[in-house]
Design an enzyme around this catalytic site. Structure first.
Site, short mmCIF file in Angstrom:
data_model
loop_
_atom_site.label_atom_id
_atom_site.label_comp_id
_atom_site.label_asym_id
_atom_site.label_seq_id
_atom_site.Cartn_x
_atom_site.Cartn_y
_atom_site.Cartn_z
N HIS A 79 -15.36 -10.74 5.11
CA HIS A 79 -14.61 -11.47 6.14
C HIS A 79 -13.30 -10.73 6.40
O HIS A 79 -12.31 -10.97 5.70
CB HIS A 79 -14.27 -12.88 5.68
CG HIS A 79 -15.44 -13.79 5.57
ND1 HIS A 79 -15.40 -14.97 4.86
CD2 HIS A 79 -16.70 -13.72 6.09
CE1 HIS A 79 -16.58 -15.58 4.96
NE2 HIS A 79 -17.39 -14.83 5.69
N GLU A 80 -13.30 -9.82 7.33
CA GLU A 80 -12.02 -9.24 7.76
C GLU A 80 -11.41 -10.24 8.73
O GLU A 80 -11.97 -10.52 9.79
CB GLU A 80 -12.26 -7.88 8.44
CG GLU A 80 -11.03 -7.27 9.08
CD GLU A 80 -9.86 -7.10 8.12
OE1 GLU A 80 -9.99 -6.34 7.16
OE2 GLU A 80 -8.81 -7.76 8.33
N GLU B 38 -5.34 -6.91 1.05
CA GLU B 38 -4.08 -7.05 1.80
C GLU B 38 -3.41 -8.41 1.62
O GLU B 38 -2.40 -8.69 2.27
CB GLU B 38 -4.26 -6.77 3.32
CG GLU B 38 -4.63 -5.34 3.64
CD GLU B 38 -6.13 -5.13 3.71
OE1 GLU B 38 -6.86 -6.08 3.97
OE2 GLU B 38 -6.57 -3.99 3.47
N GLU C 191 -9.20 3.83 -0.63
CA GLU C 191 -9.31 4.12 0.81
C GLU C 191 -8.27 5.16 1.26
O GLU C 191 -8.54 5.98 2.13
CB GLU C 191 -9.18 2.84 1.64
CG GLU C 191 -7.86 2.12 1.47
CD GLU C 191 -7.80 0.80 2.26
OE1 GLU C 191 -8.73 0.49 2.98
OE2 GLU C 191 -6.78 0.10 2.12
N GLU D 89 -6.98 -6.55 -3.64
CA GLU D 89 -6.57 -5.16 -3.44
C GLU D 89 -5.05 -5.16 -3.63
O GLU D 89 -4.56 -4.93 -4.72
CB GLU D 89 -6.98 -4.66 -2.06
CG GLU D 89 -6.66 -3.21 -1.85
CD GLU D 89 -6.71 -2.83 -0.38
OE1 GLU D 89 -6.10 -3.54 0.44
OE2 GLU D 89 -7.33 -1.81 -0.07
N GLU E 137 0.84 -1.20 0.00
CA GLU E 137 0.00 0.00 0.00
C GLU E 137 0.88 1.25 0.00
O GLU E 137 0.93 2.01 0.97
CB GLU E 137 -0.97 -0.06 1.18
CG GLU E 137 -1.97 -1.19 1.00
CD GLU E 137 -2.96 -1.35 2.14
OE1 GLU E 137 -2.80 -0.69 3.18
OE2 GLU E 137 -3.90 -2.17 2.00
C1 NOJ Z 1 -8.87 -2.63 4.67
C2 NOJ Z 1 -9.59 -2.80 3.39
O1 NOJ Z 1 -8.79 -2.43 2.30
C3 NOJ Z 1 -10.85 -1.98 3.46
O2 NOJ Z 1 -11.52 -2.00 2.22
C4 NOJ Z 1 -11.72 -2.52 4.56
O3 NOJ Z 1 -12.85 -1.72 4.68
C5 NOJ Z 1 -10.97 -2.50 5.90
N1 NOJ Z 1 -9.71 -3.14 5.75
C6 NOJ Z 1 -11.74 -3.20 7.00
O4 NOJ Z 1 -11.83 -4.56 6.71
CA CA Z 2 -6.26 -2.13 2.28
#
Ligand code: NOJ
Ligand code: CA
Length: 711
Positions: free
Chosen positions: A424-425, A494, A518, A512, A178
């Protein structure tokens, strides 16, 4: 598969000092030789210009108790003799499940050099595939008594540069991509990394490993006008490769991502490494249209792909990123224990984004505007305490918050022809995700979700592992393959940057793995960022960049002081310039309602294509591309510029002869500028035909979008 032929060109004389294979049109040539010490060596030319100077190949092995007996003795670096060399030709045209074009030609000449190392009695093969716009090479380790299990200390694949080229680069990092791109001579890399090394640590997980380390895909430009790109293809069961520069001799060398204890790959033969790739052309547009990375991946392994579909979506997302809403449900909890914390007893915080009402509003918006899915983040328990403690069991991925009625909302969406997109984080707890994945995907099947956005924010668990290690690359692949069994499409944030695996597993519809929109809410992206990413990050596969921000000055509607570094029309151009089968309309419905005439383009634009033509391109400066929407006669054109205003020239040579098209041009109005006047746009309607030329002004940080609907 449309046509395919392989011709064995034969065995080259075994003792030949140097062996050359040329690309089908002869532009690229690759020469292999052994040095006096028996080191494998290659060099590469393009139209008689040197692209890669003689460069060594080899692997250094770890003196490791896990290796087979004898493995600790000898590296796979030198002392080789050529056993045999086979050359062949291959030509195949295949159909991607989704893509920039309906068909892709995979046409190369190949040379496989089988090497024997007498001191260890081992054989390895180095295979080269030479294309008209580049080459790929990989190491192959056949199964043999003397080479069964081994552990890699480092791979030493060199890319010796011919001069101090301009490099478009981001720092080598085991945990994140990033970054914004730097543009310096090769000899300028060290000073930039040394200066910023502390500042780089501000991301949630970063490990910069060297002052001359960079990531792939690395774009280069030579003084005599060659564009060179170094990357890798088909990175499977292997760590992600970075490049470390010897800036005295201008030689890049592979630098693999280590595991938690510093080892760089546990190998069992038979095994093939990923391909190491070098693309080259004297025309920057070829860097964007060349499909070398996809071609070096295996054909599709999913038999029934009918459930995989390109998708436009909106989502309960941007408000959280900007800071106007929260992922969490309550402010009452100092920490969360899943299964113990009783959310029913907590007071809602009033800022939670994923409420029934809000999600219904987005579903209504999607249904009204032809968007197929709605992403909902912050729907599940655990967000009060999701980050910063290297906590193992952050989420269970199946328990909704009290104000998110999973059944009702899915039923509501389906009744309107819309699907919800799962989130799913993992908070980088891969271990926890693997424990819950089967249940999580079964829940998705039960309620009718067919796509998941995953995320890996923070340091990895198992603790000490890096985002791009062999173990983690295997994890991301495990997610993709398990999801495929459940007919689920994956968009991984990520995770490691892609290397064309979407050819084999087309349910990997996005990643991503770079600095996305973001960051426009976290201080901004340089204006040329999106005219850099297609040359670099997108080489391996599409990016979920999440474009479409119309209210670019965030302080106009929030406390966030950041602003988006493009004009409104620049945002529209990204639906073409940043190719992806997954495209988000990322801004809020109420913002789109204010600019409904401009939003028409997002409604209209396709995200799957029969053809794509790159009309203009220069890294970090501009890209103009025309694409033909799948199964139609309609074309869409997008152009994006970087820091400089310019006039794009769009020759409509690609239209059908004798046909008329309704043309709508969405362009920056006079005085538009990404910093001072981002929302000045105009929409021009006219009728056009093949051969007409559109000259379209692009503001600083601006761009344009055109729809051409066949009459
Ligand atoms: C980072 C991700 O790139 C973003 O899109 C997401 O909203 C946040 N993490 C939370 O999961
Ligand atoms: Ca990110």
């Amino acid at each position: 598969m449309i046509k395919k032929y392989i011709i064995l060109l034969g065995l080259l004389p075994m003792m030949a000092a140097a062996q050359t294979v040329k690309s089908p049109n002869g532009n690229v040539s690759l020469t292999f030789s052994l040095s006096d010490k028996g080191q494998p060596t290659y060099e590469m030319k393009y139209k008689d210009k040197q692209v890669v100077n003689p460069s060594h190949l080899g692997l250094e092995l770890a003196r490791d108790k896990h290796a087979s007996k004898g493995m600790e003795e000898t590296d796979l670096m030198d002392g080789f003799k050529i056993k045999s060399t086979q050359t062949s030709s291959f030509d195949e045209t295949w159909r991607p499940v989704w893509g920039e074009t309906a068909t892709i030609r995979n046409h190369y000449n190949e040379m496989a050099v089988c090497l024997h190392q007498p001191s260890s009695d081992r054989d390895i093969t180095i295979r080269f595939r030479v294309y008209d716009y580049g080459m790929g090479l990989r190491y192959e380790f056949p199964q043999q008594q003397t080479l069964n299990y081994f552990v890699i200390k480092e791979e030493h694949t060199q890319f010796a540069m011919t001069a101090d080229h301009t490099a478009y680069w981001i720092p080598g990092d085991y945990d994140t991509q990033e970054y914004e791109y730097n543009i310096t001579p090769l000899t300028g890399i060290r000073a930039v990394i040394a200066k910023h090394r502390e500042a780089y640590k501000s991301n949630s997980s970063t490990t910069v490993f060297s002052n001359t380390g960079v990531q792939t895909s690395l774009q280069l430009k030579t003084k005599d006008g060659l564009y060179i790109n170094i990357h890798e293809a088909a990175c499977l069961d292997y760590p992600t490769m970075h490049l470390n520069l010897d800036d005295k001799n201008l030689v890049f060398e592979s630098w693999l991502t280590p595991d938690a204890v510093g080892r760089k790959g546990f190998i069992q033969t038979p095994f093939n490494t990923p391909w190491r790739t070098v693309m080259v052309s004297d025309d920057a547009r070829d860097m964007l249209s060349c499909k070398l990375t996809l071609n070096l991946n295996e054909p599709c392994k999913i038999e029934d792909t009918s459930w995989i579909h390109p998708t436009k979506y909106c989502g309960v997302w941007w408000n959280m990123i900007v800071g106007t809403k929260s992922w969490s449900y309550t402010n009452d909890l100092p920490s969360v224990r899943l299964g113990v914390t009783d959310y029913a007893k907590c007071k809602p915080n009033g800022t939670h984004g994923a409420t029934n009402e809000e999600v219904k509003r987005y579903i209504d918006f999607a249904a009204k505007n032809g968007l197929q899915e709605v992403l909902v983040e912050g729907w599940n328990e655990g967000w009060e305490d999701w980050f910063g403690h290297q906590k193992l069991d952050v989420f269970d991925f199946v328990t909704p918050y009290p104000d998110f009625d999973i059944k009702m909302l899915n039923d509501y969406a389906h009744a309107k022809g819309v699907k919800l997109m799962m989130h799913h984080e993992t908070s980088s707890s891969a271990l926890n995700y693997e424990r819950h994945m089967e249940d999580a995907f079964s829940l998705m099947n039960k309620y009718g979700y067919d796509a998941v956005k995953t995320g890996y924010v923070g340091d990895i668990i198992p603790r000490g592992e890096y985002h791009y290690s062999q173990l983690m690359n295997n994890h991301y692949q495990h997610v993709i393959e398990t999801a495929a069994k459940h007919h689920i499409m994956v968009n991984a944030h990520e995770a490691t940057r892609p290397t064309g695996i979407c050819r084999t597993w087309p349910n990997l519809v996005g990643n991503e793995s770079a600095r996305g929109t973001e960051y426009e809410a976290f201080g901004g992206n340089v204006a040329y960022h999106t005219v850099m990413l297609p040359f670099t990050r997108l080489q391996g596969g599409p990016m979920d960049y999440t474009p479409g921000i119309f209210e670019t000055r965030l302080s106009d509607w929030s406390q966030n002081p950041s602003f988006v570094h493009t004009t409104l029309c620049g945002q529209l151009s990204l639906y073409l310039v940043m190719y992806s089968p997954l495209q988000m309309a990322a801004d809020l419905p109420e913002h789109y309602e204010k600019y409904d005439d401009a939003f028409q383009f997002i409604r209209d634009v396709a995200c799957d294509w029969d053809d794509s033509k790159y009309l203009e391109a220069e890294p970090a400066q501009y890209i103009t591309v025309a694409r033909k929407a799948k199964g139609t006669d309609n074309w869409f054109v997008g152009g994006k510029t970087g820091e400089e205003a310019r006039t794009a020239v769009v020759r409509l040579d690609f239209l059908d002869k004798g046909r008329k098209y309704d043309c709508a041009i969405y362009q920056d109005a006079k005085g538009a500028d990404y910093e001072h006047n981002p929302k000045a746009y105009q929409i021009i309607h006219k009728t056009v035909k093949k051969g007409d030329v559109l000259k379209i002004n692009e503001a600083r940080g601006g761009g344009f979008a055109v729809s051409l609907i066949a009459k």
